[in-house]
Write a protein that holds these residues in place. Sequence first.
Motif, short mmCIF file in Angstrom:
data_model
loop_
_atom_site.label_atom_id
_atom_site.label_comp_id
_atom_site.label_asym_id
_atom_site.label_seq_id
_atom_site.Cartn_x
_atom_site.Cartn_y
_atom_site.Cartn_z
N GLU A 77 0.82 -1.20 0.00
CA GLU A 77 0.00 0.00 0.00
C GLU A 77 0.86 1.27 0.00
O GLU A 77 0.35 2.37 0.14
N LYS B 275 -2.06 7.96 1.01
CA LYS B 275 -1.84 6.94 2.04
C LYS B 275 -2.78 7.13 3.22
O LYS B 275 -3.18 6.17 3.88
N TYR C 113 -7.53 -1.67 -0.63
CA TYR C 113 -6.53 -2.19 -1.56
C TYR C 113 -6.77 -3.68 -1.76
O TYR C 113 -7.20 -4.39 -0.86
#
Length: 322
Positions: A73, A120, A126
């Motif tokens: 990620e 982020k 994800y």
Amino acid sequence: MALILTIDDSMFMRKKMISMLKEDGHEILEAEDGFKGLKMANSYKPDCILLDLIMPEMDGLKVLKALQESGSEIPVIVVSADIQETVQKRCLELGACAFINKPPKKDELRKALDKALSLKKEPLRYLTAAQMDALKELFNIGIGRAAGILNEMTNLHIHLEVPFIKVLSHEEIKKEVEELGSFRVSAVRLGFKGPFSGTAALVFPPDSALKLVAVLTGEEPGTPDLDSVRAGTLSEVGNIVLNGIMGSIGNILDQHISYSIPTYIEDTIDNLLALNGPLKNTIVILARTRFSIEQLQVEGNILLLFEVGSFDALIAAVDKIR
């Protein structure tokens, strides 16, 4: 302040970027090759990675692919002297959030980093490597069915490029689609609904659309008769092809999907996949592949857009078959 990992085989370039980053108070990690960079990314979990492309042994594209396959990620900003448009597109396909030319300008680097760090922090979902693999295979099966249908119609080989899938925020999807080009296209759009919903589209440059219609109808290129049957012929082709794709996906996932009446459109590609719903905190999945019929000099794109509210239902269905 953030923890930034810079991966570049050039000590000169690492020092230049580190100097810029330290002015803003960031903590810096540095790696001189892709292998070391991947190990540091896995060990330290930085907030962002600055990645060079042209490196010996393990180049930046291989690093991006490894990060994508691991389900990482961590936002990645590519900083490279290789400014080819095809290279930039490949970086974005592999998950990079920005591309900066070398040598980076301080304001440009700061702006890209601010964007990466904000991504982020967003509550985005994800895909794991296993989920991404399953989705790619689903799409592969669907476009394989589409290629079979087009082959039956034309009796010609359909060349398929490797598809890619991206998970995007609602706000990012417009930019992603715009990168396909702002030129006008001939397209057939089909909405689908069920446990997950969205839009499927079969998209051609106008000259490719006319060549395909000429072959399917037997009309001579450049004649008024050909232009008059273009919309109807492409609508029928799009309906069969797109239903074939979504039908294959629905059958594998054991999910019932209903379809809208296909719509023939001549417009810029960014207007074809208009999204509905609120812009904040939403998830979109975009799947795309390019195909061509070499003998006819015809090319096109198949696009699937799974819209707002579909993410969890689609991934839940995928997880059941893994």
